[in-house]
Design a protein around this motif. Structure first.
Motif, PDB file in Angstrom:
ATOM      1  N   GLU A 148       0.846  -1.178   0.000  1.00 44.23           N
ATOM      2  CA  GLU A 148       0.000   0.000   0.000  1.00 44.23           C
ATOM      3  C   GLU A 148       0.888   1.236   0.000  1.00 44.23           C
ATOM      4  O   GLU A 148       2.039   1.183   0.416  1.00 44.23           O
ATOM      5  CB  GLU A 148      -0.893   0.006   1.245  1.00 44.23           C
ATOM      6  CG  GLU A 148      -1.864  -1.170   1.289  1.00 44.23           C
ATOM      7  CD  GLU A 148      -2.725  -1.121   2.538  1.00 44.23           C
ATOM      8  OE1 GLU A 148      -2.670  -0.109   3.256  1.00 44.23           O
ATOM      9  OE2 GLU A 148      -3.445  -2.101   2.786  1.00 44.23           O
ATOM     10  N   PRO A 149       0.363   2.397  -0.484  1.00 44.75           N
ATOM     11  CA  PRO A 149       1.165   3.620  -0.491  1.00 44.75           C
ATOM     12  C   PRO A 149       1.630   3.992   0.915  1.00 44.75           C
ATOM     13  O   PRO A 149       0.868   3.929   1.869  1.00 44.75           O
ATOM     14  CB  PRO A 149       0.197   4.679  -1.053  1.00 44.75           C
ATOM     15  CG  PRO A 149      -0.818   3.902  -1.808  1.00 44.75           C
ATOM     16  CD  PRO A 149      -0.950   2.589  -1.111  1.00 44.75           C
ATOM     17  N   SER A 150       2.902   4.321   1.039  1.00 43.47           N
ATOM     18  CA  SER A 150       3.449   4.735   2.325  1.00 43.47           C
ATOM     19  C   SER A 150       3.143   6.207   2.556  1.00 43.47           C
ATOM     20  O   SER A 150       2.858   6.962   1.624  1.00 43.47           O
ATOM     21  CB  SER A 150       4.964   4.515   2.353  1.00 43.47           C
ATOM     22  OG  SER A 150       5.275   3.164   2.096  1.00 43.47           O
ATOM     23  N   HIS A 151       3.215   6.584   3.822  1.00 51.90           N
ATOM     24  CA  HIS A 151       3.049   7.992   4.186  1.00 51.90           C
ATOM     25  C   HIS A 151       4.440   8.539   4.481  1.00 51.90           C
ATOM     26  O   HIS A 151       5.109   8.077   5.406  1.00 51.90           O
ATOM     27  CB  HIS A 151       2.134   8.110   5.399  1.00 51.90           C
ATOM     28  CG  HIS A 151       1.858   9.529   5.784  1.00 51.90           C
ATOM     29  ND1 HIS A 151       1.278  10.432   4.922  1.00 51.90           N
ATOM     30  CD2 HIS A 151       2.096  10.201   6.944  1.00 51.90           C
ATOM     31  CE1 HIS A 151       1.160  11.597   5.529  1.00 51.90           C
ATOM     32  NE2 HIS A 151       1.657  11.482   6.758  1.00 51.90           N
ATOM     33  N   VAL A 152       4.902   9.521   3.681  1.00 59.80           N
ATOM     34  CA  VAL A 152       6.262  10.044   3.800  1.00 59.80           C
ATOM     35  C   VAL A 152       6.203  11.490   4.252  1.00 59.80           C
ATOM     36  O   VAL A 152       5.435  12.297   3.719  1.00 59.80           O
ATOM     37  CB  VAL A 152       7.023   9.935   2.464  1.00 59.80           C
ATOM     38  CG1 VAL A 152       8.437  10.483   2.609  1.00 59.80           C
ATOM     39  CG2 VAL A 152       7.056   8.500   1.991  1.00 59.80           C
ATOM     40  N   LEU A 153       7.020  11.809   5.256  1.00 61.94           N
ATOM     41  CA  LEU A 153       7.104  13.164   5.801  1.00 61.94           C
ATOM     42  C   LEU A 153       8.550  13.621   5.770  1.00 61.94           C
ATOM     43  O   LEU A 153       9.454  12.831   6.031  1.00 61.94           O
ATOM     44  CB  LEU A 153       6.622  13.176   7.263  1.00 61.94           C
ATOM     45  CG  LEU A 153       5.376  13.992   7.595  1.00 61.94           C
ATOM     46  CD1 LEU A 153       4.168  13.342   6.954  1.00 61.94           C
ATOM     47  CD2 LEU A 153       5.202  14.064   9.110  1.00 61.94           C
ATOM     48  N   SER A 154       8.754  14.892   5.447  1.00 54.98           N
ATOM     49  CA  SER A 154      10.095  15.466   5.558  1.00 54.98           C
ATOM     50  C   SER A 154      10.114  16.419   6.741  1.00 54.98           C
ATOM     51  O   SER A 154       9.128  17.106   7.019  1.00 54.98           O
ATOM     52  CB  SER A 154      10.496  16.202   4.280  1.00 54.98           C
ATOM     53  OG  SER A 154       9.642  17.301   4.052  1.00 54.98           O
ATOM     54  N   SER A 155      11.235  16.469   7.455  1.00 49.58           N
ATOM     55  CA  SER A 155      11.345  17.332   8.631  1.00 49.58           C
ATOM     56  C   SER A 155      11.377  18.798   8.201  1.00 49.58           C
ATOM     57  O   SER A 155      11.674  19.114   7.047  1.00 49.58           O
ATOM     58  CB  SER A 155      12.609  16.985   9.409  1.00 49.58           C
ATOM     59  OG  SER A 155      13.758  17.209   8.603  1.00 49.58           O
ATOM     60  N   PRO A 156      11.065  19.730   9.123  1.00 51.06           N
ATOM     61  CA  PRO A 156      11.073  21.155   8.758  1.00 51.06           C
ATOM     62  C   PRO A 156      12.391  21.651   8.195  1.00 51.06           C
ATOM     63  O   PRO A 156      12.405  22.586   7.387  1.00 51.06           O
ATOM     64  CB  PRO A 156      10.736  21.849  10.092  1.00 51.06           C
ATOM     65  CG  PRO A 156       9.958  20.831  10.864  1.00 51.06           C
ATOM     66  CD  PRO A 156      10.558  19.514  10.489  1.00 51.06           C
ATOM     67  N   ASP A 157      13.534  21.042   8.600  1.00 45.70           N
ATOM     68  CA  ASP A 157      14.819  21.487   8.061  1.00 45.70           C
ATOM     69  C   ASP A 157      15.235  20.716   6.819  1.00 45.70           C
ATOM     70  O   ASP A 157      16.311  20.967   6.248  1.00 45.70           O
ATOM     71  CB  ASP A 157      15.913  21.370   9.135  1.00 45.70           C
ATOM     72  CG  ASP A 157      16.050  19.938   9.660  1.00 45.70           C
ATOM     73  OD1 ASP A 157      15.377  19.026   9.115  1.00 45.70           O
ATOM     74  OD2 ASP A 157      16.806  19.739  10.627  1.00 45.70           O
ATOM     75  N   GLY A 158      14.415  19.757   6.381  1.00 50.67           N
ATOM     76  CA  GLY A 158      14.699  19.008   5.165  1.00 50.67           C
ATOM     77  C   GLY A 158      15.798  17.972   5.287  1.00 50.67           C
ATOM     78  O   GLY A 158      16.199  17.378   4.282  1.00 50.67           O
ATOM     79  N   GLN A 159      16.298  17.720   6.496  1.00 46.41           N
ATOM     80  CA  GLN A 159      17.412  16.795   6.672  1.00 46.41           C
ATOM     81  C   GLN A 159      16.961  15.365   6.980  1.00 46.41           C
ATOM     82  O   GLN A 159      17.785  14.463   7.003  1.00 46.41           O
ATOM     83  CB  GLN A 159      18.314  17.299   7.809  1.00 46.41           C
ATOM     84  CG  GLN A 159      18.952  18.645   7.544  1.00 46.41           C
ATOM     85  CD  GLN A 159      19.889  18.608   6.350  1.00 46.41           C
ATOM     86  OE1 GLN A 159      20.738  17.728   6.224  1.00 46.41           O
ATOM     87  NE2 GLN A 159      19.712  19.567   5.449  1.00 46.41           N
ATOM     88  N   HIS A 160      15.666  15.166   7.221  1.00 44.09           N
ATOM     89  CA  HIS A 160      15.172  13.843   7.611  1.00 44.09           C
ATOM     90  C   HIS A 160      13.967  13.462   6.759  1.00 44.09           C
ATOM     91  O   HIS A 160      13.166  14.318   6.375  1.00 44.09           O
ATOM     92  CB  HIS A 160      14.751  13.829   9.093  1.00 44.09           C
ATOM     93  CG  HIS A 160      15.816  14.268  10.032  1.00 44.09           C
ATOM     94  ND1 HIS A 160      16.637  13.387  10.705  1.00 44.09           N
ATOM     95  CD2 HIS A 160      16.208  15.514  10.416  1.00 44.09           C
ATOM     96  CE1 HIS A 160      17.477  14.067  11.462  1.00 44.09           C
ATOM     97  NE2 HIS A 160      17.237  15.355  11.306  1.00 44.09           N
TER      98      HIS A 160
END
Length: 787
Positions: free
Chosen positions: A31-43
């Motif tokens: 199933e499609p994963s849920h992907v999040l990027s951190s506010p600083d873009g490093q994670h």
């Protein structure tokens, strides 16, 4: 000419720790994963919610440059499901953040990343107060968490379908300091409510009804303003907005909140929502099941942006939305749509070969678009035109797009006309000719002029003045951008005046009217000055307001789309816009302006013509509607209402003004109005006199003005008519004696001058036959016979 979009790879995951595993997770997920990027873009955080095997898990991947311990959380039943991952601001250092992992039963883990050390669990908290509560939606706003939780009834055997209002919307501050994490007190925003999905912008929280919500609740949205402690109910498609300040906990009851709006809301259709997301401007993006993309602003108004292709959207068909600067990116079935969210124009449509695509935050590039796929991270950017002498990318394109709308409105065919068909068809020559003239003029500006076809030379001479006006307008816009602060205001006033004048000399359709509304809202004083200039409003030597506008401009002011055609979505007709400007900057001129418009209407449109503005809603009523929308009422507004009623010179309006003056007990003004407007018509004269005679019979306030009142008596009223009316309106006396001790009763002596005037006046029938009765010869002589 559109800019070409270029997709280039910026990362193949080799710059992330455990990059190969990140790629495997994205490729192997059923199933499609849920992907999040951190506010600083490093994670990058990947949340997999698929059922075991494999077990649900949260995995964090960071770039090699920062290093540190990894984060990986696994769980399996009977542990409650994960609701969401949210980032919150931290007060430790500026720009720092923490990650909150929230489960259904309210348990929340707060994690913090330290460079070279890695992920650290700061604290585990319990958000909910009740052990049986279940969180269904959560979001973050600054350093606070907001969520919607289900509170099941105490009776376990109760049918859950009958307990639709078992949810509650709450918020808590989460303060992260050097000493650890401190959870603030819980605040209930809404209780006894249906289920809501919570979405937060920096200043507002949107409450979107869930798919299984109660029927009435699915017809509107709720918008919470935390700073103002205000909750707004809005049904955007119907233009309904109602707000309430939450003073106490009783105000937060859902059913009490709707108490005054149930009747109106029950007649509305349910909201058609397939997907929702928050834009970077603070608005709420909604995609309907038909593919329509709309923006709901924080004030509750709705604006249509674009229609996605592909027909109706199934419930399980994912649509991704994200805004990058002024560009709205939509991902549907492997197709990337890039739309200008200000104009609704499609910038680019690109078919991608990737199976699963996620939008990421683009740091440092406001309009940059970053996509996460199974093979890496890609950046989508626009290439600049190679030939700088060509016209601006949107100029010639706008000509064809406007031509499409123009021809589509007048077409009897059901097929949709596109820019490509317009360019290649060869049927419509007007946009082709105009595009050629624009290209020629802009090349002249770049000093690379080429010959213009002879067929267009005559047309160029015709539109040359308009073209020069357009060029000067573009130059003025450049001056506004480059000018110092001290000169910006004067440039803006000039720019607004040119824009208002341009719109007033073009077709007043809904788009132009919406544009004028935005100008008046953004630059109210400049728009007022532009209105005065376009209508040529000024006072003459006698102090009267005069306007020297052309008939074409008057027709734009009074014609165009009316309120019933526009609906209630914040856009008002031009006449109402101008009246609002008068009220704000020159209220004394408003009655004179309404009178001027009525004079123009009487000349330009036949009486009772349905095409004219007076055939719909009278102009004075439209002006009164603008006055009624003022938030604060004052004595000056009461006086303005009287002046607007009187300036219309309509019998009903004059009588309404007379009754208002009587209620205010302004008797001197009552008599002045009666003297002035009794001359308009015998019927109005009779209505005014009978109204004042009834007042005279009830009290003694009009006694000082009887010498001015009695001459208004209509000729057809007899003494018996007057006595009958007086007797009908005498007040009910509570004094048992014949004469009141207060001395305020009506006496025959007060009526005597009026009755004498009526009795001594010649009879109407006598006047009709006076010529015949005074004839010296009776009967008249026999006319001579013809032989």
């Amino acid at each position: 000419m559109k800019r070409a979009g270029i997709l280039r790879q910026v990362s193949d995951f080799s710059d992330f720790s455990r990059g190969h595993w990140l790629q495997e997770l994205l490729c192997q997920a059923e199933e499609p994963s849920h992907v999040l990027s951190s506010p600083d873009g490093q994670h990058l955080l990947v949340l997999q919610k698929s059922r075991p095997p494999p077990k649900p898990r949260v995995v964090a991947f960071q770039r090699h440059s920062i290093g540190g311990a990894d984060l990986e959380r696994n769980w399996q039943p009977p542990q409650p499901a994960l609701v969401g991952l949210v980032f919150l601001q931290s007060s430790v250092t500026s720009g720092s953040w923490v990650l909150a992992i929230v489960w259904e039963h309210g348990r929340t883990e707060v994690w913090h990343f330290v460079v070279a050390v890695g992920w650290q669990l700061l604290q585990t908290l319990e958000l909910c107060q009740g052990a049986r509560a279940r969180i269904v939606s959560v979001c973050s706003q600054g350093a606070s968490l907001a969520w919607c939780e289900e509170r099941p009834p105490l009776d376990a055997h109760l049918d859950m379908s009958r307990c639709a209002f078992r949810f509650c919307v709450c918020t808590r501050a989460l303060e992260v300091g050097e000493q650890g994490v401190r959870l603030g007190s819980i605040r209930i925003v809404l209780h006894n409510s249906p289920e809501y999905q919570i979405l937060a912008s920096p200043q507002h929280v949107f409450l979107v009804p869930a798919a299984a919500s109660f029927a009435t609740a699915s017809k509107f949205l709720l918008i919470w303003h935390p700073e103002k402690a205000k909750l707004a109910i809005t049904a955007p498609s119907a233009g309904f907005v109602h707000s309430k300040v939450l003073h106490s906990s009783s105000d937060s009851d859902f059913r009490k909140l709707l108490l005054g709006s149930v009747g109106l809301l029950s007649g509305l259709a349910p909201l058609d929502i397939h997907t929702s997301a928050v834009s970077n401007s603070g608005g709420l993006l909604l995609v309907s099941t038909k593919g329509a993309v709309n923006m709901v602003e924080p004030d509750g108004t709705q604006r249509h942006i674009f229609d996605l292709e592909g027909g109706p959207l199934a419930q399980g068909r994912p649509v991704q939305l994200k805004t990058f600067g002024s560009t709205l990116a939509c991902m549907l079935a492997g197709v990337l749509y890039l739309i200008d969210q200000n104009s609704g124009r499609l910038i680019e449509k690109k078919i991608l070969s990737m199976k699963e695509v996620h939008f990421l935050e683009s740091l440092g590039e406001e309009d940059g678009i970053q996509l996460l796929t199974q093979t890496g991270i890609y950046s989508f950017s626009f290439s600049k035109p190679e030939d700088s002498s060509r016209p601006e990318p949107c100029l010639v394109e706008m000509v064809f797009e406007e031509a499409c709308r123009y021809y589509q409105r007048r077409s009897l065919s059901s097929s949709k006309l596109t820019v490509e068909k317009l360019k290649k068809g060869g049927v419509f020559q007007a946009p082709v000719a105009l595009a050629a003239i624009l290209q020629h003029s802009l090349r002249q500006k770049q000093k690379t002029a080429q010959g213009l076809p002879d067929t267009y030379a005559k047309l160029l001479s015709t539109v040359n003045l308009e073209l020069q006006s357009y060029m000067s307008l573009e130059l003025l816009k450049t001056c506004v951008v480059c000018a110092p602060e001290s000169e910006v205001e004067s440039y803006c006033e000039e720019l607004v005046e040119q824009e208002v004048s341009r719109v007033l000399h073009s077709d007043m359709d809904k788009d132009n009217l919406a544009y004028l509304n935005s100008i008046f809202a953004s630059f109210p004083r400049a728009a007022w000055k532009a209105t005065r200039s376009c209508l040529q409003l000024q006072q003459n030597g006698d102090g009267l307001l005069v306007a020297r506008a052309t008939p074409e401009v008057w027709k734009k002011v009074l014609g165009g789309p009316q309120q019933e055609e526009l609906g209630h979505n914040g856009v008002v007709p031009l006449f109402e816009l101008i009246c609002a400007s008068f009220l704000r900057f020159k209220p004394k001129w408003l009655p004179s302006f309404v009178e001027l418009t009525q004079q123009y209407v009487s000349i330009s449109w036949a009486y009772s013509s349905k095409e004219g503005p007076e055939g719909r809603v009278p102009l004075y009523k439209r002006a009164l509607g603008v006055l009624a929308r003022k938030s604060k009422r004052s004595e000056a507004d009461d006086e303005m209402e009287l002046e607007l009623l009187l300036c219309s010179k309509r019998p009903k309006a004059v009588l309404q003004a007379l009754h208002l003056l009587i209620c205010l007990k302004r008797w001197q003004r009552v008599v002045e109005v009666a003297e002035k407007f009794s001359k308009l018509s015998p019927l109005l004269n009779k209505e005014i006199f009978t109204t004042l005679l009834a007042e005279f019979a009830q009290h003694r306030e009009l006694d000082p003005y009887l010498d001015m009142l009695w001459p208004l008596c209509p000729a057809e009223l007899t003494a018996s008519d007057i006595l009958t009316m007086v007797l009908q309106h005498l007040p009910q006396s509570q004094d048992p004696v014949p004469f009141s001790s207060e001395g305020n009763q009506l006496t025959v002596g007060l009526l005597k001058p009026l009755l004498q005037r009526v009795v001594q006046r010649p009879c109407v029938q006598d006047e009709m036959y006076s010529d015949a009765l005074q004839s010296p010869i009776f009967p008249p002589p026999t006319p001579p016979r013809e032989h």
